[in-house]
Design a protein around this motif. Structure first.
Motif, mmCIF file in Angstrom:
data_model
loop_
_atom_site.group_PDB
_atom_site.id
_atom_site.type_symbol
_atom_site.label_atom_id
_atom_site.label_comp_id
_atom_site.label_asym_id
_atom_site.label_seq_id
_atom_site.Cartn_x
_atom_site.Cartn_y
_atom_site.Cartn_z
ATOM 1 N N UNK A 183 0.828 -1.206 0.000
ATOM 2 C CA UNK A 183 0.000 0.000 0.000
ATOM 3 C C UNK A 183 0.864 1.259 0.000
ATOM 4 N N UNK A 184 1.859 1.283 0.862
ATOM 5 C CA UNK A 184 2.705 2.467 0.975
ATOM 6 C C UNK A 184 3.537 2.700 -0.276
ATOM 7 N N UNK A 185 3.842 1.639 -1.019
ATOM 8 C CA UNK A 185 4.622 1.757 -2.254
ATOM 9 C C UNK A 185 3.739 1.898 -3.491
ATOM 10 N N UNK A 186 2.426 2.091 -3.273
ATOM 11 C CA UNK A 186 1.482 2.334 -4.366
ATOM 12 C C UNK A 186 1.311 1.116 -5.276
ATOM 13 N N UNK A 187 1.499 -0.068 -4.736
ATOM 14 C CA UNK A 187 1.239 -1.276 -5.527
ATOM 15 C C UNK A 187 -0.224 -1.689 -5.438
ATOM 16 N N UNK A 188 -0.887 -1.308 -4.354
ATOM 17 C CA UNK A 188 -2.311 -1.586 -4.188
ATOM 18 C C UNK A 188 -2.992 -0.333 -3.649
ATOM 19 N N UNK A 189 -4.311 -0.226 -3.901
ATOM 20 C CA UNK A 189 -5.081 0.912 -3.408
ATOM 21 C C UNK A 189 -5.759 0.603 -2.088
ATOM 22 N N UNK A 190 -6.634 1.520 -1.663
ATOM 23 C CA UNK A 190 -7.328 1.366 -0.380
ATOM 24 C C UNK A 190 -8.214 0.136 -0.376
ATOM 25 N N UNK A 191 -9.009 -0.048 -1.430
ATOM 26 C CA UNK A 191 -9.955 -1.169 -1.447
ATOM 27 C C UNK A 191 -9.227 -2.507 -1.419
ATOM 28 N N UNK A 192 -8.146 -2.634 -2.138
ATOM 29 C CA UNK A 192 -7.385 -3.884 -2.125
ATOM 30 C C UNK A 192 -6.770 -4.130 -0.747
ATOM 31 N N UNK A 193 -6.280 -3.070 -0.104
ATOM 32 C CA UNK A 193 -5.724 -3.234 1.233
ATOM 33 C C UNK A 193 -6.821 -3.650 2.213
ATOM 34 N N UNK A 194 -8.012 -3.076 2.056
ATOM 35 C CA UNK A 194 -9.121 -3.449 2.931
ATOM 36 C C UNK A 194 -9.484 -4.925 2.778
ATOM 37 N N UNK A 195 -9.375 -5.443 1.568
ATOM 38 C CA UNK A 195 -9.629 -6.871 1.377
ATOM 39 C C UNK A 195 -8.621 -7.701 2.151
#
Length: 240
Positions: free
Chosen positions: A50-62
């Protein structure tokens, strides 16, 4: 700390500092706290992505919602209905709309499992429309609620913090039973005590928001459907 109440959005151009702020907001909204050190270790891979912009908020929430951290905190220690209510609060920023919505998600939970439930919420049209892929879920504004009751139940639910006594009872249950559970302990109100208790500043703000909602077209329709005796009690409760 209460759940997030204002939109926090990151983008492909967001610097590391903004993503760290969004991560903090995600934990307050979903876990209602910051992770413990050992939990950070379990979430390290997802956090880095998430911090490196590989995934967004919704993907992190999953990732977070499927983790043992979230499930241990909310799934295994509550009834299915209370867990569904908490999922609505954490990921959609509101209380359940009605019994039909609870039955819909209960069917997914009991037949397909908890992971499929979390996926269905985060992949729902409502979630995509309101939060998209890069906005942290937050407690939503009064205008989105179908009725004054739905609005009030969401306010109570958002003010409820994990671990309080009495909060294992689903909000719409204690509301329907006439119980008071705002302080974390459920009880039947003493009418004399309620009448003598001075309204706090928060009470007055809530009444103002409630009256604004009632004045809407949908609010008027709801009031018209309330039996006269219950309507009289409601008016007495808000001091009008």
């Amino acid at each position: 700390m209460l759940p997030v109440s204002t939109p926090i959005t990151v983008s492909r151009k967001s610097p590391l500092e903004e993503r760290q702020q969004a991560l903090t907001a995600i934990y307050y909204q979903v876990l209602e706290r910051q992770p413990y050190e050992y939990e950070r270790d379990l979430l390290a891979k997802a956090e880095r992505s998430f911090l490196r912009d590989k995934i967004g908020v919704r993907r992190f929430l999953k990732e977070l919602s499927h983790s043992c951290i979230y499930l241990d905190s909310f799934y295994y220690c509550y009834s299915n209905v209370k867990f569904l209510e908490l999922c609505m609060k954490h990921f959609l920023g509101r209380a359940p709309k009605n019994n039909e919505e609870i039955q819909y998600y209960s069917q997914i939970l009991t037949t397909k499992g908890v992971n499929e439930l979390m996926t269905s919420i985060l992949d729902s049209e409502e979630y995509r429309k309101v939060f998209g892929c890069f906005t942290v879920p937050y407690a939503r504004i009064p205008e989105i609620y179908e009725s004054p009751q739905s609005y009030l139940e969401t306010q109570w639910l958002n003010a409820e913090h994990i671990g309080q006594r009495g909060t294992s009872l689903p909000t719409h249950y204690w509301h329907g039973l006439g119980l008071v559970c705002e302080e974390g302990v459920c009880h039947y109100p003493d009418e004399d005590d309620r009448a003598d208790r001075p309204k706090s500043e928060n009470d007055n703000i809530l009444v103002q928001q409630f009256m604004k909602l009632v004045e809407s077209e949908k609010g008027q329709a709801v009031l018209a459907s309330i039996p006269p005796q219950k309507l009289a009690k409601l008016r007495q409760a808000i001091g009008s």
